[in-house]
Design a protein around this motif. Structure first.
Motif, mmCIF file in Angstrom:
data_model
loop_
_atom_site.group_PDB
_atom_site.id
_atom_site.type_symbol
_atom_site.label_atom_id
_atom_site.label_comp_id
_atom_site.label_asym_id
_atom_site.label_seq_id
_atom_site.Cartn_x
_atom_site.Cartn_y
_atom_site.Cartn_z
ATOM 1 N N ALA A 162 75.975 21.144 20.661
ATOM 2 C CA ALA A 162 75.120 22.310 20.848
ATOM 3 C C ALA A 162 74.988 23.083 19.542
ATOM 4 O O ALA A 162 75.984 23.356 18.866
ATOM 5 C CB ALA A 162 75.673 23.221 21.932
ATOM 6 N N SER A 163 73.766 23.449 19.206
ATOM 7 C CA SER A 163 73.492 24.199 17.979
ATOM 8 C C SER A 163 73.482 25.696 18.263
ATOM 9 O O SER A 163 72.463 26.371 18.123
ATOM 10 C CB SER A 163 72.155 23.772 17.375
ATOM 11 O OG SER A 163 71.089 24.037 18.276
ATOM 12 N N THR A 164 74.637 26.207 18.667
ATOM 13 C CA THR A 164 74.765 27.624 18.952
ATOM 14 C C THR A 164 76.210 28.054 18.756
ATOM 15 O O THR A 164 77.137 27.273 18.972
ATOM 16 C CB THR A 164 74.314 27.962 20.383
ATOM 17 O OG1 THR A 164 74.483 29.355 20.618
ATOM 18 C CG2 THR A 164 75.144 27.198 21.411
ATOM 19 N N HIS A 165 76.382 29.301 18.359
ATOM 20 C CA HIS A 165 77.716 29.873 18.225
ATOM 21 C C HIS A 165 78.106 30.674 19.468
ATOM 22 O O HIS A 165 79.202 31.232 19.517
ATOM 23 C CB HIS A 165 77.796 30.767 16.985
ATOM 24 C CG HIS A 165 77.666 30.025 15.694
ATOM 25 N ND1 HIS A 165 78.633 29.174 15.228
ATOM 26 C CD2 HIS A 165 76.671 30.003 14.775
ATOM 27 C CE1 HIS A 165 78.252 28.647 14.078
ATOM 28 N NE2 HIS A 165 77.061 29.138 13.780
ATOM 29 N N THR A 166 77.196 30.734 20.448
ATOM 30 C CA THR A 166 77.480 31.387 21.718
ATOM 31 C C THR A 166 77.672 30.350 22.813
ATOM 32 O O THR A 166 77.253 30.545 23.950
ATOM 33 C CB THR A 166 76.350 32.358 22.096
ATOM 34 O OG1 THR A 166 75.111 31.638 22.187
ATOM 35 C CG2 THR A 166 76.227 33.457 21.054
ATOM 36 N N PHE A 167 78.300 29.260 22.464
ATOM 37 C CA PHE A 167 78.525 28.142 23.360
ATOM 38 C C PHE A 167 79.195 28.578 24.663
ATOM 39 O O PHE A 167 78.875 28.066 25.744
ATOM 40 C CB PHE A 167 79.369 27.095 22.641
ATOM 41 C CG PHE A 167 79.367 25.733 23.271
ATOM 42 C CD1 PHE A 167 78.184 25.078 23.561
ATOM 43 C CD2 PHE A 167 80.561 25.092 23.546
ATOM 44 C CE1 PHE A 167 78.185 23.807 24.127
ATOM 45 C CE2 PHE A 167 80.571 23.829 24.101
ATOM 46 C CZ PHE A 167 79.388 23.181 24.393
#
Length: 134
Positions: free
Chosen positions: A24-29
Motif C-alpha cells: 500500500a502506498s500510504t502512511h495511514t495504513f
C-alpha cells in the motif's frame, strides 16, 4: 488516495501453498479496513478475508483454517497465506481497502452469505493470478 499492488500469485499443485502480498502506498495504513477478494472466470467476486485497524481478522467460512491474513505495518504490506490449496481456489486475487469512519467497524467476513460486500471497498489493486492444478 491510496494505491495497492498485489504480488505472489502463480501456479501450484493441489495441496501446495502460496503467500500473496499487497503493498500500500500510504502512511495511514492503519486507518483503513483491508481485505482480500478473489474472482474466478464467470464467477462473482468473492470475499476472502479482512483485516481491521485494531488487528482484528475475519474469514469467510470456507477459507477458515486454511487462509491467514496478516499485516506488516512497518513495510505497508498486507499478506494472505494460503495453505492446502485446491483447484477451487484458482482465481484472480485482489487486495482492497476503504477508510474506517468513526462509529463504524470493518466488514466481518464470517458474516458474508452472498455477493455485494465488495461495494464497501473503493481502493483496489490490479490483481494477481493463482492457478491450482490437480
Amino acid at each position: 488516495q491510496v494505491q495497492l499492488a498485489e504480488s505472489g500469485g502463480g501456479s501450484v499443485q493441489a495441496g501446495g501453498s502460496l503467500r500473496l502480498s499487497c503493498v500500500a502506498s500510504t502512511h495511514t495504513f492503519d486507518a483503513y479496513c483491508m481485505a482480500w477478494f478473489r474472482q474466478a472466470p464467470a464467477m462473482e467476486r468473492e470475499g476472502v478475508a479482512g483485516f481491521a485497524p485494531d488487528g482484528t481478522t475475519s474469514y469467510k467460512d470456507a477459507m477458515q483454517g486454511r487462509f491467514t491474513i496478516s499485516k506488516d505495518s512497518t513495510k505497508n504490506v498486507l499478506y494472505l497465506q494460503m495453505n492446502s490449496l485446491t483447484p477451487d481456489d484458482s482465481a484472480t486475487y485482489y487486495c482492497a481497502a476503504y477508510s474506517l469512519l468513526p462509529g463504524f467497524h470493518c466488514l466481518d467476513f464470517s458474516e458474508l452469505r452472498g455477493p455485494g460486500a465488495d461495494a464497501l471497498y473503493n481502493y483496489w489493486g490490479q490483481g494477481t493470478q493463482v492457478t491450482v492444478s490437480s
